[in-house]
Design an enzyme around this catalytic site. Sequence first.
Site, PDB file in Angstrom:
ATOM      1  CB  CYS A   2      -0.945   0.095   1.195  1.00  0.00           C
ATOM      2  SG  CYS A   2      -2.056  -1.294   1.323  1.00  0.00           S
ATOM      3  NE  ARG A  27       4.640   1.602  -0.160  1.00  0.00           N
ATOM      4  CZ  ARG A  27       5.727   1.355   0.559  1.00  0.00           C
ATOM      5  NH1 ARG A  27       6.907   1.619   0.068  1.00  0.00           N
ATOM      6  NH2 ARG A  27       5.639   0.838   1.764  1.00  0.00           N
ATOM      7  CD1 TRP A  74      -0.570  -6.347  -3.069  1.00  0.00           C
ATOM      8  CD2 TRP A  74      -0.829  -6.869  -0.912  1.00  0.00           C
ATOM      9  NE1 TRP A  74      -0.286  -7.682  -2.927  1.00  0.00           N
ATOM     10  CE2 TRP A  74      -0.443  -8.028  -1.614  1.00  0.00           C
ATOM     11  CE3 TRP A  74      -1.048  -6.974   0.450  1.00  0.00           C
ATOM     12  CZ2 TRP A  74      -0.263  -9.267  -0.988  1.00  0.00           C
ATOM     13  CZ3 TRP A  74      -0.878  -8.194   1.078  1.00  0.00           C
ATOM     14  CH2 TRP A  74      -0.486  -9.330   0.354  1.00  0.00           C
ATOM     15  CG  ASN A 100       1.777   0.517   4.199  1.00  0.00           C
ATOM     16  OD1 ASN A 100       1.455  -0.643   4.007  1.00  0.00           O
ATOM     17  ND2 ASN A 100       3.025   0.935   4.129  1.00  0.00           N
ATOM     18  N   GLY A 101      -0.521  -1.159   6.422  1.00  0.00           N
ATOM     19  CA  GLY A 101      -0.175  -2.034   7.540  1.00  0.00           C
ATOM     20  C   GLY A 101      -1.361  -2.909   7.905  1.00  0.00           C
ATOM     21  CD  GLU A 487      15.800 -13.847  -9.115  1.00  0.00           C
ATOM     22  OE1 GLU A 487      15.294 -14.281  -8.079  1.00  0.00           O
ATOM     23  OE2 GLU A 487      15.499 -12.744  -9.605  1.00  0.00           O
ATOM     24  CE  LYS A 491      12.437 -11.785 -11.131  1.00  0.00           C
ATOM     25  NZ  LYS A 491      13.258 -11.519 -10.005  1.00  0.00           N
ATOM     26  CD  GLU A 494       8.690 -11.893  -9.424  1.00  0.00           C
ATOM     27  OE1 GLU A 494       8.136 -11.467  -8.405  1.00  0.00           O
ATOM     28  OE2 GLU A 494       9.896 -11.712  -9.657  1.00  0.00           O
ATOM     29  CG  HIS A 510      17.499 -37.543  -5.422  1.00  0.00           C
ATOM     30  ND1 HIS A 510      17.883 -38.779  -4.957  1.00  0.00           N
ATOM     31  CD2 HIS A 510      18.604 -36.966  -5.927  1.00  0.00           C
ATOM     32  CE1 HIS A 510      19.191 -38.920  -5.147  1.00  0.00           C
ATOM     33  NE2 HIS A 510      19.651 -37.842  -5.753  1.00  0.00           N
ATOM     34  CE  LYS A 609      11.020  -3.330  -6.955  1.00  0.00           C
ATOM     35  NZ  LYS A 609      11.621  -4.470  -7.651  1.00  0.00           N
TER      36      LYS A 609
HETATM   37  O1  M6R Z   1      12.823  -5.186  -1.204  1.00  0.00           O
HETATM   38  P1  M6R Z   1      13.301  -6.570  -0.918  1.00  0.00           P
HETATM   39  O2  M6R Z   1      14.567  -6.901  -1.643  1.00  0.00           O
HETATM   40  O3  M6R Z   1      13.427  -6.832   0.554  1.00  0.00           O
HETATM   41  O4  M6R Z   1      12.182  -7.515  -1.475  1.00  0.00           O
HETATM   42  C1  M6R Z   1      12.232  -8.901  -1.283  1.00  0.00           C
HETATM   43  C2  M6R Z   1      11.230  -9.617  -2.156  1.00  0.00           C
HETATM   44  O5  M6R Z   1       9.934  -9.205  -1.847  1.00  0.00           O
HETATM   45  C3  M6R Z   1      11.478  -9.375  -3.647  1.00  0.00           C
HETATM   46  O6  M6R Z   1      12.772  -9.724  -4.002  1.00  0.00           O
HETATM   47  C4  M6R Z   1      10.473 -10.182  -4.497  1.00  0.00           C
HETATM   48  O7  M6R Z   1      10.705 -11.543  -4.357  1.00  0.00           O
HETATM   49  C5  M6R Z   1      10.527  -9.746  -5.963  1.00  0.00           C
HETATM   50  N1  M6R Z   1       9.203  -9.648  -6.485  1.00  0.00           N
HETATM   51  C6  M6R Z   1      11.234 -10.684  -6.837  1.00  0.00           C
HETATM   52  O8  M6R Z   1      11.266 -10.309  -8.163  1.00  0.00           O
END
Ligand code: M6R
Length: 614
Positions: A2, A27, A74, A100-101, A487, A491, A494, A510, A609
């Site tokens: 948020c 956010r 959010w 926000n929270g 990773e 990517k 997501e 396994h 984000k």
């Molecule tokens: O701001 P941060 O690096 O602490 O964020 C951590 C994760 O939320 C962030 O890396 C998330 O996994 C991304 N969407 C990955 O692309």
Amino acid sequence: MCGIVGYIGKREATPILLEGLKRLEYRGYDSAGVAVLQNEKIEYKKRTGRVAELSRAALNNGLSGTLGICHTRWATHGGVTEENAHPHLSNDGKIALVHNGVIENYLSIKKFLTSKGITFYSETDTEVFVNLIAYHYEKEAESPNRFKESVRRSLKHIEGTYGIAAICRDCPDEMVGARKGSPLIVGVGENEYLIASDVSALVSRTSNVVYLNDGELVSIKNGELSLVDYEEKTLKPEIHQVDWDTSEGELGDFEHFMLKEIFEQSEAIQNAMRGRFSDDESSAKFGGLNLSAQELRQIDRILFCACGTAWHACLVGEYLIERYARIPVEVEYASEFRYRNAPLDKNTLVIVISQSGETIDTLAALKEAKRKGYRTLAINNSVGSTIARESDGGIYQHAGPEVGVASTKAFTSQLMILSMMAVYFGRLRDLSFQEGLECVKGLKRVPELVENAVQQNDAIYKIAEKYKDMTDCLFLGRQDMFPIALEGALKLKEISYIHAEGYPAAEMKHGPIALISKDCPVIVLATQPDIFGKLISNIQEVKARGAPVIAVTCESHPLPEGLADDEIVIPDCHRAALPILASIPMQLLSYHIAKLRGCDVDKPRNLAKSVTVE
Ligand code: M6R
């Protein structure tokens, strides 16, 4: 999660609020709203969907006034509806709040307020919060600072996390904000003030900011800013200058921020390195660690904590630091560490990594480590963020703002810092001068090699076209290519919503091998000369079961003709830089697949984000 913005000053608030909100959209982006004090009444507009929808509604309907608050959501409590969108208004229409929270005890407060005759139109904890403020507002009728006092009294009953901004119908010259666990910043302009979750919402208006700490309440009244804690102790606001180029947050000629940020990696890595190599070029140096060489030599264990992509960076860090510095390393999900009573040795150094510097689990892990008395460091991309301010020392990434929800340049910049850290710690121990020299020489070449690697964009696009309709995908890698496989899978899932898993290549036998079929393409990171033969065997095992293979290889070690269905070749580089170079095709492939599938690359569904709720 948020984003909130508040404005008080002499200008028309709505366009300023909406401009700030647009910058905070990363956010959360399921609904948005704005409220302005207009003709002694709080007028508001809310819309489900993006800030652009809200802007159309608010600007066309002429919300007008010089005091206002807004929010991009959010969802936590309650679905994505206009009723649940913020700002929330109290029953009597006197107070509006953006939040926000998460308020953990909202049910008991709701029960109390219901017994007082308050009714609720939404499912949110925030509507409960604003009505609690309104309840205290009525009780504080005699107080000279009635509005601020009603917020302060409410906060004493609230359990959970919040960054808030509130306005009151009776107080046209006052805006109140407070924080606990969620970021809040005040921008100090000329005859105007803003409140926001993040500096990016403020920098087009001012570079003077005050960072609120947990447990602080700010009131801007009649052009004066006052800061107190919840016991009413007056605090001195510290004004910081932020150095932020607003053009960095713009798309320019790129279609998406993610693509722009992939192409910015060479520069971001250059910024991570700048001024950080020793004069003899055999080591790295970092200004902000706040640990002497002697203290660092005493460290006999490192614990990394982070979330998501940053956690993958930590895993690469584990390989790098163990290889070059011979210090035992452990990596923990921040969310697990905070609720685990992990025994740590007194010479353990805890390092947290966070692009945003606001991820609540990472922040909580950092606080837990500090509570236990450990030295802490943060690798972080956001100057002045909560994590940067809470850690004992740290390293800024200087990667520039990362707007795309999928982390790209922040990740590779973290990898560069970790490689340099491994060399630095190594040189304080047993890494020889010659080995140090070679590492530094290799790392210095990375920006140029990354520049070459992104030039494969068109070739990777063609591969993406071929695989865009897949429903499952496996990513395999060994050693430090295993975190890159994780990773790559993150990517892809997501932003394109394709089910993807990352595995250590040999571990496939396994269990995951059962998934392999012609419909499950496998991406193999076959980049390490020392285990090349083993990786070829893993590819053979996949091929024998009919799955298409996309291999990533290095220039000097191509695969035997015809072994892979598709091959992406990355430039040869120093071993310490390999995870960085191998990440680039993973990012480009995911980007193109998501785009070809018509996904919203920069704002994937359900994500935000900066994850500031547990
Ligand atoms: O701001 P941060 O690096 O602490 O964020 C951590 C994760 O939320 C962030 O890396 C998330 O996994 C991304 N969407 C990955 O692309």
